[in-house]
Design an enzyme around this catalytic site. Structure first.
Site, short mmCIF file in Angstrom:
data_model
loop_
_atom_site.label_atom_id
_atom_site.label_comp_id
_atom_site.label_asym_id
_atom_site.label_seq_id
_atom_site.Cartn_x
_atom_site.Cartn_y
_atom_site.Cartn_z
N GLU A 159 23.55 36.77 106.32
CA GLU A 159 25.00 37.02 105.78
C GLU A 159 25.61 35.28 104.87
O GLU A 159 25.74 35.52 104.37
CB GLU A 159 25.71 36.34 107.25
N HIS A 164 19.71 34.01 108.84
CA HIS A 164 21.54 34.78 108.44
C HIS A 164 20.75 34.91 107.38
O HIS A 164 21.34 34.89 106.09
CB HIS A 164 21.67 33.40 108.27
N CYS A 172 21.43 36.09 114.66
CA CYS A 172 20.86 34.71 115.18
C CYS A 172 21.21 34.39 116.62
O CYS A 172 20.10 34.88 117.58
CB CYS A 172 21.34 33.17 113.88
N1 GLN Z 1 21.02 27.67 118.97
C1 GLN Z 1 22.08 29.71 118.43
C2 GLN Z 1 22.75 29.55 119.94
O1 GLN Z 1 21.41 29.42 120.79
C3 GLN Z 1 21.93 30.26 117.41
C4 GLN Z 1 22.07 29.40 116.01
C5 GLN Z 1 22.24 30.38 115.36
O2 GLN Z 1 22.97 30.85 115.12
N2 GLN Z 1 22.41 29.69 113.93
O3 GLN Z 1 23.60 30.82 119.71
#
Ligand code: GLN
Length: 193
Positions: free
Chosen positions: A175, A173, A81
Protein backbone atom coordinates in the site's frame (compact mmCIF):
# COMPACT_ATOMS: atom_id res chain seq x y z
CA UNK A 1 -19.44 -11.77 -8.46
CA UNK A 2 -19.35 -8.75 -10.77
CA UNK A 3 -17.75 -5.97 -8.76
CA UNK A 4 -16.28 -7.05 -5.44
CA UNK A 5 -16.43 -4.80 -2.41
CA UNK A 6 -13.47 -4.80 -0.06
CA UNK A 7 -13.57 -3.78 3.59
CA UNK A 8 -10.48 -2.27 5.18
CA UNK A 9 -10.33 -2.66 8.95
CA UNK A 10 -10.14 0.95 10.11
CA UNK A 11 -9.16 0.82 13.78
CA UNK A 12 -5.57 2.00 13.29
CA UNK A 13 -2.90 1.99 10.59
CA UNK A 14 -2.62 2.77 6.91
CA UNK A 15 -6.27 2.44 5.94
CA UNK A 16 -6.47 5.21 3.31
CA UNK A 17 -3.43 3.86 1.47
CA UNK A 18 -5.12 0.47 1.01
CA UNK A 19 -8.39 2.09 -0.09
CA UNK A 20 -6.45 4.08 -2.71
CA UNK A 21 -4.81 0.93 -4.13
CA UNK A 22 -8.18 -0.74 -4.64
CA UNK A 23 -9.52 2.47 -6.20
CA UNK A 24 -6.60 2.31 -8.66
CA UNK A 25 -7.87 -1.17 -9.61
CA UNK A 26 -11.47 0.10 -9.92
CA UNK A 27 -12.50 -1.90 -6.89
CA UNK A 28 -14.81 -0.42 -4.28
CA UNK A 29 -13.18 -0.34 -0.82
CA UNK A 30 -14.76 0.88 2.40
CA UNK A 31 -13.54 1.41 5.96
CA UNK A 32 -14.94 -1.11 8.47
CA UNK A 33 -15.27 -0.47 12.20
CA UNK A 34 -18.35 -2.37 13.31
CA UNK A 35 -19.16 -6.11 13.37
CA UNK A 36 -22.38 -5.56 11.36
CA UNK A 37 -20.37 -4.13 8.49
CA UNK A 38 -18.52 -7.41 7.95
CA UNK A 39 -21.54 -8.90 6.23
CA UNK A 40 -21.52 -6.28 3.50
CA UNK A 41 -18.03 -6.97 2.11
CA UNK A 42 -16.50 -9.73 -0.04
CA UNK A 43 -13.11 -9.57 1.65
CA UNK A 44 -11.31 -7.78 4.46
CA UNK A 45 -7.91 -6.09 4.64
CA UNK A 46 -6.04 -5.82 7.92
CA UNK A 47 -3.66 -2.89 7.37
CA UNK A 48 -0.16 -2.22 8.57
CA UNK A 49 0.13 -0.28 11.78
CA UNK A 50 0.81 -1.63 15.24
CA UNK A 51 -0.49 -5.13 15.88
CA UNK A 52 -0.65 -4.74 19.67
CA UNK A 53 -2.81 -1.62 19.30
CA UNK A 54 -5.05 -3.16 16.65
CA UNK A 55 -5.36 -6.27 18.81
CA UNK A 56 -6.54 -4.19 21.81
CA UNK A 57 -8.96 -2.20 19.66
CA UNK A 58 -10.39 -5.41 18.20
CA UNK A 59 -11.41 -6.31 21.75
CA UNK A 60 -12.82 -2.87 22.56
CA UNK A 61 -14.79 -2.67 19.30
CA UNK A 62 -16.00 -6.26 19.81
CA UNK A 63 -14.62 -7.28 16.45
CA UNK A 64 -12.25 -10.10 17.40
CA UNK A 65 -14.79 -12.94 17.55
CA UNK A 66 -16.87 -11.72 14.58
CA UNK A 67 -13.71 -11.50 12.48
CA UNK A 68 -12.54 -14.95 13.56
CA UNK A 69 -15.96 -16.36 12.68
CA UNK A 70 -16.19 -14.57 9.33
CA UNK A 71 -12.68 -15.62 8.28
CA UNK A 72 -13.29 -19.15 9.57
CA UNK A 73 -16.45 -19.25 7.43
CA UNK A 74 -14.41 -18.33 4.34
CA UNK A 75 -14.29 -14.51 4.17
CA UNK A 76 -11.08 -13.76 2.21
CA UNK A 77 -8.60 -11.66 4.16
CA UNK A 78 -5.33 -9.90 3.38
CA UNK A 79 -2.99 -8.60 6.06
CA UNK A 80 0.04 -6.36 5.50
CA UNK A 81 2.76 -6.16 8.16
CA UNK A 82 0.81 -5.75 11.43
CA UNK A 83 -2.02 -7.40 9.47
CA UNK A 84 0.23 -10.40 8.77
CA UNK A 85 0.85 -10.73 12.50
CA UNK A 86 -2.90 -10.57 13.14
CA UNK A 87 -3.65 -13.34 10.62
CA UNK A 88 -1.03 -15.68 12.12
CA UNK A 89 -2.11 -18.64 14.21
CA UNK A 90 1.06 -18.26 16.31
CA UNK A 91 3.37 -15.32 17.06
CA UNK A 92 6.80 -14.91 18.64
CA UNK A 93 7.77 -11.74 20.53
CA UNK A 94 4.19 -10.55 20.94
CA UNK A 95 3.17 -8.78 24.13
CA UNK A 96 1.91 -11.06 26.88
CA UNK A 97 -1.80 -10.43 26.28
CA UNK A 98 -1.55 -10.03 22.52
CA UNK A 99 -4.24 -11.94 20.66
CA UNK A 100 -4.40 -12.61 16.96
CA UNK A 101 -7.36 -13.21 14.71
CA UNK A 102 -5.49 -16.17 13.25
CA UNK A 103 -6.38 -18.20 10.18
CA UNK A 104 -3.02 -18.85 8.57
CA UNK A 105 -1.12 -21.86 9.88
CA UNK A 106 2.16 -20.06 10.49
CA UNK A 107 4.40 -18.70 13.21
CA UNK A 108 5.27 -15.04 12.70
CA UNK A 109 8.10 -13.28 14.52
CA UNK A 110 7.27 -9.65 15.32
CA UNK A 111 9.85 -6.95 14.56
CA UNK A 112 12.05 -9.68 13.13
CA UNK A 113 14.04 -7.46 10.78
CA UNK A 114 13.85 -4.62 13.28
CA UNK A 115 16.57 -6.06 15.40
CA UNK A 116 18.94 -5.37 12.54
CA UNK A 117 17.36 -2.29 10.98
CA UNK A 118 14.09 -0.46 11.57
CA UNK A 119 12.92 0.12 8.01
CA UNK A 120 14.23 -0.67 4.58
CA UNK A 121 13.24 -1.13 0.96
CA UNK A 122 14.26 -4.13 -1.04
CA UNK A 123 13.55 -5.92 -4.31
CA UNK A 124 12.19 -9.26 -3.23
CA UNK A 125 11.68 -12.52 -5.11
CA UNK A 126 7.99 -12.65 -5.98
CA UNK A 127 5.93 -15.65 -7.02
CA UNK A 128 5.49 -14.60 -10.67
CA UNK A 129 9.26 -14.60 -11.21
CA UNK A 130 9.62 -10.81 -11.48
CA UNK A 131 11.18 -8.92 -8.58
CA UNK A 132 8.85 -6.79 -6.47
CA UNK A 133 9.97 -3.59 -4.77
CA UNK A 134 8.89 -3.89 -1.14
CA UNK A 135 8.76 -1.43 1.77
CA UNK A 136 9.48 -2.95 5.20
CA UNK A 137 8.77 -1.03 8.42
CA UNK A 138 9.55 -2.84 11.69
CA UNK A 139 8.49 -5.86 9.76
CA UNK A 140 7.82 -9.39 10.88
CA UNK A 141 8.85 -12.51 9.00
CA UNK A 142 7.36 -15.97 8.84
CA UNK A 143 9.39 -18.27 11.02
CA UNK A 144 7.59 -21.42 9.96
CA UNK A 145 4.55 -22.27 7.90
CA UNK A 146 2.28 -25.30 7.69
CA UNK A 147 1.87 -27.54 4.66
CA UNK A 148 -1.18 -25.69 3.32
CA UNK A 149 0.71 -22.41 3.23
CA UNK A 150 2.11 -21.34 -0.14
CA UNK A 151 5.18 -19.09 0.01
CA UNK A 152 4.80 -16.16 -2.41
CA UNK A 153 7.77 -14.00 -1.53
CA UNK A 154 11.15 -14.09 0.14
CA UNK A 155 13.65 -11.43 1.16
CA UNK A 156 17.18 -12.68 1.88
CA UNK A 157 15.73 -16.16 2.18
CA UNK A 158 13.17 -15.11 4.81
CA UNK A 159 9.51 -15.77 4.04
CA UNK A 160 7.76 -12.41 3.68
CA UNK A 161 4.58 -13.27 1.75
CA UNK A 162 2.24 -16.22 2.02
CA UNK A 163 -1.13 -17.47 0.89
CA UNK A 164 -3.31 -20.12 2.47
CA UNK A 165 -6.44 -20.61 0.36
CA UNK A 166 -8.37 -17.34 0.61
CA UNK A 167 -5.96 -15.75 3.10
CA UNK A 168 -3.03 -13.61 2.01
CA UNK A 169 -0.34 -11.93 4.11
CA UNK A 170 2.75 -9.83 3.40
CA UNK A 171 5.40 -8.65 5.88
CA UNK A 172 5.86 -5.56 3.72
CA UNK A 173 3.56 -2.69 2.70
CA UNK A 174 2.43 -2.78 -0.96
CA UNK A 175 0.00 0.00 0.00
CA UNK A 176 3.08 2.26 0.30
CA UNK A 177 4.67 1.50 -3.07
CA UNK A 178 3.58 1.81 -6.71
CA UNK A 179 3.33 -1.88 -7.52
CA UNK A 180 -0.28 -3.10 -7.67
CA UNK A 181 0.46 -6.82 -7.97
CA UNK A 182 -0.36 -7.77 -4.38
CA UNK A 183 -3.69 -5.91 -4.35
CA UNK A 184 -4.52 -7.33 -7.77
CA UNK A 185 -3.83 -10.83 -6.48
CA UNK A 186 -6.22 -10.25 -3.58
CA UNK A 187 -8.92 -9.05 -5.99
CA UNK A 188 -8.40 -12.23 -8.02
CA UNK A 189 -8.73 -14.26 -4.83
CA UNK A 190 -12.08 -12.56 -4.14
CA UNK A 191 -13.31 -13.62 -7.56
CA UNK A 192 -12.24 -17.22 -6.87
CA UNK A 193 -13.79 -17.37 -3.40
N1 GLN B 1 6.00 -4.03 14.30
C1 GLN B 1 4.61 -3.75 14.12
C2 GLN B 1 3.73 -4.68 14.93
O1 GLN B 1 4.19 -5.45 15.69
C3 GLN B 1 4.20 -3.86 12.67
C4 GLN B 1 4.76 -2.70 11.90
C5 GLN B 1 4.00 -2.33 10.70
O2 GLN B 1 2.83 -2.71 10.46
N2 GLN B 1 4.62 -1.51 9.92
O3 GLN B 1 2.56 -4.61 14.79
Amino acid sequence: MSTPRVGVLALQGDVREHVAKFAALDVDAVAIRRPEELGSVDGIVIPGGESTTISKLLGIFELLDPLRKAIGAGLPAYGSCAGMILLADRIIDGTEDQQTIGGIDMTVRRNAFGRQVDSFESDIDWADGAALHAVFIRAPWVEDAGRKVEVLGRSDGKIVAVRQQSLLATAFHPELSDDLRVHRLFVEMLAQA
